[in-house]
Design a protein around this motif. Sequence first.
Motif, PDB file in Angstrom:
ATOM      1  N   THR B  26      63.894  52.175  82.537  1.00 49.46           N
ATOM      2  CA  THR B  26      64.572  51.894  81.261  1.00 49.46           C
ATOM      3  C   THR B  26      63.582  51.371  80.231  1.00 49.46           C
ATOM      4  O   THR B  26      63.582  51.791  79.075  1.00 49.46           O
ATOM      5  CB  THR B  26      65.703  50.875  81.472  1.00 49.46           C
ATOM      6  OG1 THR B  26      66.619  51.418  82.419  1.00 49.46           O
ATOM      7  CG2 THR B  26      66.440  50.586  80.181  1.00 49.46           C
ATOM      8  N   LYS B  27      62.739  50.457  80.675  1.00 48.71           N
ATOM      9  CA  LYS B  27      61.741  49.873  79.777  1.00 48.71           C
ATOM     10  C   LYS B  27      60.819  50.936  79.204  1.00 48.71           C
ATOM     11  O   LYS B  27      60.368  50.832  78.069  1.00 48.71           O
ATOM     12  CB  LYS B  27      60.893  48.868  80.560  1.00 48.71           C
ATOM     13  CG  LYS B  27      61.065  47.445  80.090  1.00 48.71           C
ATOM     14  CD  LYS B  27      60.104  46.578  80.842  1.00 48.71           C
ATOM     15  CE  LYS B  27      60.186  45.150  80.398  1.00 48.71           C
ATOM     16  NZ  LYS B  27      59.325  44.303  81.221  1.00 48.71           N
ATOM     17  N   ALA B  28      60.561  51.969  80.014  1.00 52.06           N
ATOM     18  CA  ALA B  28      59.640  53.017  79.572  1.00 52.06           C
ATOM     19  C   ALA B  28      60.348  54.089  78.739  1.00 52.06           C
ATOM     20  O   ALA B  28      59.731  55.053  78.334  1.00 52.06           O
ATOM     21  CB  ALA B  28      58.949  53.652  80.774  1.00 52.06           C
ATOM     22  N   GLY B  29      61.658  53.923  78.520  1.00 50.34           N
ATOM     23  CA  GLY B  29      62.285  54.796  77.540  1.00 50.34           C
ATOM     24  C   GLY B  29      63.420  55.681  78.004  1.00 50.34           C
ATOM     25  O   GLY B  29      64.088  56.288  77.196  1.00 50.34           O
ATOM     26  N   HIS B 165      68.160  60.222  76.015  1.00 51.97           N
ATOM     27  CA  HIS B 165      68.107  60.671  74.633  1.00 51.97           C
ATOM     28  C   HIS B 165      67.861  62.166  74.616  1.00 51.97           C
ATOM     29  O   HIS B 165      67.235  62.716  75.510  1.00 51.97           O
ATOM     30  CB  HIS B 165      66.975  59.959  73.881  1.00 51.97           C
ATOM     31  CG  HIS B 165      67.356  58.578  73.478  1.00 51.97           C
ATOM     32  ND1 HIS B 165      68.255  58.337  72.491  1.00 51.97           N
ATOM     33  CD2 HIS B 165      66.986  57.381  73.976  1.00 51.97           C
ATOM     34  CE1 HIS B 165      68.417  57.030  72.370  1.00 51.97           C
ATOM     35  NE2 HIS B 165      67.661  56.428  73.257  1.00 51.97           N
ATOM     36  N   LYS B 166      68.341  62.796  73.569  1.00 51.40           N
ATOM     37  CA  LYS B 166      68.331  64.255  73.533  1.00 51.40           C
ATOM     38  C   LYS B 166      66.974  64.870  73.864  1.00 51.40           C
ATOM     39  O   LYS B 166      66.899  65.870  74.546  1.00 51.40           O
ATOM     40  CB  LYS B 166      68.792  64.737  72.164  1.00 51.40           C
ATOM     41  CG  LYS B 166      70.290  64.508  71.986  1.00 51.40           C
ATOM     42  CD  LYS B 166      70.810  65.168  70.749  1.00 51.40           C
ATOM     43  CE  LYS B 166      72.333  65.066  70.686  1.00 51.40           C
ATOM     44  NZ  LYS B 166      72.773  63.796  70.107  1.00 51.40           N
ATOM     45  N   HIS B 167      65.901  64.256  73.401  1.00 55.21           N
ATOM     46  CA  HIS B 167      64.604  64.920  73.590  1.00 55.21           C
ATOM     47  C   HIS B 167      64.148  64.901  75.042  1.00 55.21           C
ATOM     48  O   HIS B 167      63.447  65.804  75.476  1.00 55.21           O
ATOM     49  CB  HIS B 167      63.542  64.293  72.696  1.00 55.21           C
ATOM     50  CG  HIS B 167      63.086  62.946  73.163  1.00 55.21           C
ATOM     51  ND1 HIS B 167      63.966  61.980  73.560  1.00 55.21           N
ATOM     52  CD2 HIS B 167      61.851  62.424  73.302  1.00 55.21           C
ATOM     53  CE1 HIS B 167      63.267  60.910  73.916  1.00 55.21           C
ATOM     54  NE2 HIS B 167      61.995  61.157  73.763  1.00 55.21           N
ATOM     55  N   VAL B 344      69.912  77.607  71.015  1.00 52.98           N
ATOM     56  CA  VAL B 344      70.953  77.461  69.989  1.00 52.98           C
ATOM     57  C   VAL B 344      72.057  78.484  70.228  1.00 52.98           C
ATOM     58  O   VAL B 344      73.253  78.174  70.171  1.00 52.98           O
ATOM     59  CB  VAL B 344      70.352  77.639  68.580  1.00 52.98           C
ATOM     60  CG1 VAL B 344      71.443  77.559  67.529  1.00 52.98           C
ATOM     61  CG2 VAL B 344      69.283  76.595  68.344  1.00 52.98           C
ATOM     62  N   ARG B 347      74.184  77.478  73.189  1.00 53.22           N
ATOM     63  CA  ARG B 347      75.086  76.370  72.832  1.00 53.22           C
ATOM     64  C   ARG B 347      76.262  76.880  72.012  1.00 53.22           C
ATOM     65  O   ARG B 347      77.404  76.490  72.202  1.00 53.22           O
ATOM     66  CB  ARG B 347      74.335  75.313  72.012  1.00 53.22           C
ATOM     67  CG  ARG B 347      73.573  74.319  72.821  1.00 53.22           C
ATOM     68  CD  ARG B 347      73.469  72.972  72.110  1.00 53.22           C
ATOM     69  NE  ARG B 347      72.980  73.067  70.750  1.00 53.22           N
ATOM     70  CZ  ARG B 347      71.688  73.117  70.417  1.00 53.22           C
ATOM     71  NH1 ARG B 347      70.756  73.057  71.356  1.00 53.22           N
ATOM     72  NH2 ARG B 347      71.333  73.219  69.170  1.00 53.22           N
ATOM     73  N   ASP B 458      55.269  66.947  70.571  1.00 53.64           N
ATOM     74  CA  ASP B 458      54.579  67.795  69.604  1.00 53.64           C
ATOM     75  C   ASP B 458      53.110  67.397  69.587  1.00 53.64           C
ATOM     76  O   ASP B 458      52.767  66.245  69.831  1.00 53.64           O
ATOM     77  CB  ASP B 458      55.168  67.613  68.202  1.00 53.64           C
ATOM     78  CG  ASP B 458      56.538  68.244  68.083  1.00 53.64           C
ATOM     79  OD1 ASP B 458      56.785  69.237  68.798  1.00 53.64           O
ATOM     80  OD2 ASP B 458      57.360  67.732  67.300  1.00 53.64           O
ATOM     81  N   ASP B 463      52.956  61.397  68.613  1.00 56.98           N
ATOM     82  CA  ASP B 463      53.626  61.655  69.889  1.00 56.98           C
ATOM     83  C   ASP B 463      52.820  61.095  71.051  1.00 56.98           C
ATOM     84  O   ASP B 463      53.382  60.556  72.007  1.00 56.98           O
ATOM     85  CB  ASP B 463      53.838  63.162  70.071  1.00 56.98           C
ATOM     86  CG  ASP B 463      55.037  63.678  69.275  1.00 56.98           C
ATOM     87  OD1 ASP B 463      55.073  63.442  68.059  1.00 56.98           O
ATOM     88  OD2 ASP B 463      55.930  64.304  69.882  1.00 56.98           O
ATOM     89  N   GLU B 466      53.189  57.392  71.149  1.00 60.92           N
ATOM     90  CA  GLU B 466      54.457  56.981  71.750  1.00 60.92           C
ATOM     91  C   GLU B 466      54.373  56.986  73.275  1.00 60.92           C
ATOM     92  O   GLU B 466      54.819  56.049  73.937  1.00 60.92           O
ATOM     93  CB  GLU B 466      55.581  57.907  71.293  1.00 60.92           C
ATOM     94  CG  GLU B 466      56.889  57.630  72.022  1.00 60.92           C
ATOM     95  CD  GLU B 466      58.083  58.261  71.326  1.00 60.92           C
ATOM     96  OE1 GLU B 466      58.793  57.519  70.639  1.00 60.92           O
ATOM     97  OE2 GLU B 466      58.291  59.482  71.442  1.00 60.92           O
ATOM     98  N   ARG B 470      54.693  53.530  75.276  1.00 63.72           N
ATOM     99  CA  ARG B 470      55.850  53.201  76.118  1.00 63.72           C
ATOM    100  C   ARG B 470      55.414  52.885  77.548  1.00 63.72           C
ATOM    101  O   ARG B 470      56.043  52.073  78.224  1.00 63.72           O
ATOM    102  CB  ARG B 470      56.897  54.316  76.075  1.00 63.72           C
ATOM    103  CG  ARG B 470      56.510  55.585  76.790  1.00 63.72           C
ATOM    104  CD  ARG B 470      57.543  56.688  76.597  1.00 63.72           C
ATOM    105  NE  ARG B 470      57.191  57.858  77.385  1.00 63.72           N
ATOM    106  CZ  ARG B 470      57.594  58.057  78.634  1.00 63.72           C
ATOM    107  NH1 ARG B 470      58.375  57.207  79.237  1.00 63.72           N
ATOM    108  NH2 ARG B 470      57.198  59.134  79.287  1.00 63.72           N
TER     109      ARG B 470
END
Lengths: 347, 788
Positions: B26-29, B165-167, B344, B347, B458, B463, B466, B470
Amino acid sequence: MKEKVENLKLEVAKKLETTASLKEVNEIKVEYLGKKGPVNELTSHMKELSVEEKKEFGKILNELKNELTSKIDAKIKYYEEEELNKKLSSEKIDVTLPATKIPAGAPNILEKIVEEVESVFMSMGYDVVDGPEVEEDKYNFELLNIPKGHPARDAQDTFYIEDESILLRSQTSPVQVRTMLATGGKEPVRMICPGKTYRRDADDATHSHQFMQIEGLLIDKDIKLSDLKGTFEVMAKKLFGEDCVARLRPSYYQFTEPSVEMDISCFACKGKGCSLCKNTGWITVSGAGMVHPNVLRNGGYDPEVWSGFAFGFGAERLAMLKYGINDIRTFYQADLRESANFDRKDV
Amino acid sequence: MISLNWVKDYVDIENEDLKELAVKVTKAGVNVEKVINSHIDNLVIGEVLECTDHPDSDHLHICQVSIGTSTTQIVCGAPNVKKGIKVLVALPGCILPGDFEIKAGKIRGQESNGMICALFELGLEAKTDETYAKGIEVLETDLEPGTDANIYLGTDDTLYELDIHKHRNNDCYYHIGFAYEIASILGKKVNLPEANYKEIDDNVNNHITIKVETDKCPYYTAKMVTGVEIKESPDFIKKRLISAGMRPINNVVDISNYVMLEYGQPLHFFDKNKLGDNILVRQAKESETIITLDGQKRELLTSDIVITDGKKPVCIAGVMGGENTDVDEATKDILIESAIFDAVSIRYTSSRLDLRSEASIRYGKGLSYEYTDAAIERACYLLEKYANAKVLSGIAVHDKIDKTEKIVKFKTKEVSTLLGLELTDKDVETELDRLMFNYKLDKDTFTVTIPRRRLDIDPNVNDIAEEIGRLYGYENLSSTLPSIPTRRGVYVGDVGIRKEISRRLRTLGLNEVKNYTLTSPDMASRFRYEEKNQITLPNPMSSDKSVIRTSLIPSLINNYEYNKARNIKDINIYEIAKTYDSSYNEDTKVSILMKGNYLINEWQHTIVKCDFYCLKGIVENLLDYLGFKNRYTFESCEAPEMHPGICAKILLDRKEIGIIGRVHPSYKKDEVYVAELSMTELYNAKVKPIKFKEASKYPEIVKDLAFVVENNVESEVIKSQIKKSGGRLLDSIEVFDLYENVEEGKKSIAYKLVFKDPSRTLSDEEVMEIFNKIISEVESKTGAKLRS
């Protein structure tokens, strides 16, 4: 002659002792000091005296006049004061009866928190800006690095007015892009934007199809993630108390990279764990991050030169936490019994 | 849902405390929402030794069940219970879903010491007519009676429920991807599962031709196996599918699901003999139909991608297969499809058909072609091993996928600056090693190749920062403030005037409210005093929130009713909000509603009622405050939902900026007064800066006079004539008295006129001259008569 004078003095003093009203004193004044009074009569005998005698007797008469005048006036004053006191005591009021209700207007509770946040950020040099609520898709999504087809913009989240082009903004972030484009990519930016936002959520105690976000954006040179943490901490301390501590956790938003969620240490239990913080000691209050290079570019800024951070608060969430409100509908119900408490300055 | 037993296959977590590990993850994201221990206590394997009918029931059975060391009596109602089978036994103390605790007791007079369970009763299957009809679960197992049934069920596991999260949905949604995340956090290596099999001397390309006629399918691969033997899956596969919430069906179907849960790549198995020799992937034709595996007939649109056999659809790509080519008990040869479709498009199709399959969810998130390849190999291995399949050599491929490597170059200093950490090259190397990213360090420049499984990254330094940040840990970040010049923040644009108006109205005793922008068609149809077209949402959530309001008054009326219903008598409120017309013109409105009393001291009988003139006073006070003194007028008018005799337009510099009046009594019986001003107009009107004006040193001369006029003549008519005739020396005019019906149909209005000259003392004669001129001109021009 001298004897006469002394007798007059005694006579007046005696009379003054027995007076019962202001009227009587005034009569005495006329009687003794008036034109036909004994003092005047004595004065009329002056012309019969020699120069020497005149000198001596004039002095005595003057003294007599002064003494009688001051004695009588003192008595007059006494009666006047007595009369005034009587009048004043008859005018005494009941100070405990209710006051006239001076109309006082309270701010909407959300506005109260927005004003608090604004004042913190304005003191740090942030402008307060505004943007349209009916917004173009381009600003709400595309220029924020959320291209067409991205799951974040699935139709069920957003109120579209025209297919894929005009919508009710689902976030205040479009104001970021508008602000950046307005400066032409040449000037640093420091702004916050509190405003209404809309999403397709059914209204209940914790969801509202209309809500308020407070967006923040800072663009300058050599801006660091730790600057975001420090800035956030300044606000958290102002709103939730000086012993409030900030924590960042990794997260994800399309328009920031790195992205974080910002927590504050629980102000209710001081981090020990309670129902408010779900026993974690921390409360999430904001999503934030370093502005994504694509978003900088879309706003006309060269990411090689400029960097910055952006953050967003939910005004309802802040108000619910700060004032202990459990139902998000409270803000839109306009119950005057509830808002009345907000017509005051906070601590 | 991630099974930690499964993750153990790929990364060594044998000695980890799984609760602590969840905190680290969790801490790592990646949020671990819940750590679930799937173990069900007091659940054992039992063997039915005897089964007789219950004497007092037509469907209950009395069973003697061996639970290892002893035999116990259980009453069971399932139709399929019989002597000799192995079953799941919930013993007293066992807690089933819904907090249902098993207790020993009597059922219709017969002792019962537990419950023989169906899978749905354990929460391992959905309760449907089908699962209900199946009855209790009959176990095919060698495990002895008394054995912990969790071993059989695979419920001896720890599960992580992730809120991804979505990504990170791509790589943390399947077990191998999540294993990489755990390995990064723990600094360990990942072992990929085995995928070696023998190939027979026959090439798949001899049996199938693949053609792709749409750019929505950049990658399509197929392999073929023959001679499959359809049977039950081995225990470990069944267990893992159950713990992932999927129902085991048979070895072949289970293997396709198993591989999907490993690599995140959905596979589709066609019965090769039903399919024929051709695959054509294309956009569907308008109104083309297919019967999907669930037996439903689906009508397709040209926006859907279909797999066809060259003629008819055999599968809605990425969503669900067709009945016409499905794998059944008799299937021998299978064509395995492993492909990538446009996320897309998938979906869109799945939401349009309301058909969210395990496959469509995964296609909808996007896939990495690296695992498209790995998954098909892994499936061949498992089919060979667990379905006795023979794998044909070669692979049939359509390959238009972009294989460009994502490469990013950066210096440690850039990452340090972005994060506000003091990192060394060594620190960055350590984190990149943990992430298992390939990199080169040339002098001070890193060149990193981003692994294909990380679709979310990306190639830019943010990126990378990040990823490093994290893992390095944001708790190591200090709090700093930007080192930039200090300045004072300001209100930009019309924010300033909005704040001023809001504060002024509050000071005047009005309460601020906030309402919804979206209103009902009925509300939106009220108080349409402006000729504006409204925006109606084409696709609203509900009709009561479907129109964007052009006036705030209907919302304030709602607020009034809400408070009135709660016995609040004095309601003095305002709102400032944006409105939009159908051409998207923005107009910020300031609206006020007053009802009841404005100022009260009841015991002294001092009361200022909210009426037209009170509200007018509020509006004038606001306009004066904003610098518009002497620039506004009120003109009577009629407007919808307004009292026809108590309503006025508000004009600023002769331009209409709003409305004021009483709400029509047939609409609201109470005396309710409302006003609405366009803040946008107020903002646009220019205001002069404040200038000092010295008070006159010379005495003023005051004259009173009264005129008698027809009742319908407005005071303003006379006042403006007085002003015109009075000229420069007439300093002010105030109405100080009014007598209605002083004569039949006439009223008398009394005015106090003040004459003044800032530079001298006026003579009585010159004032009288002006005064007489005023009287004669008012009489001749307005028809008013001086009251004698």
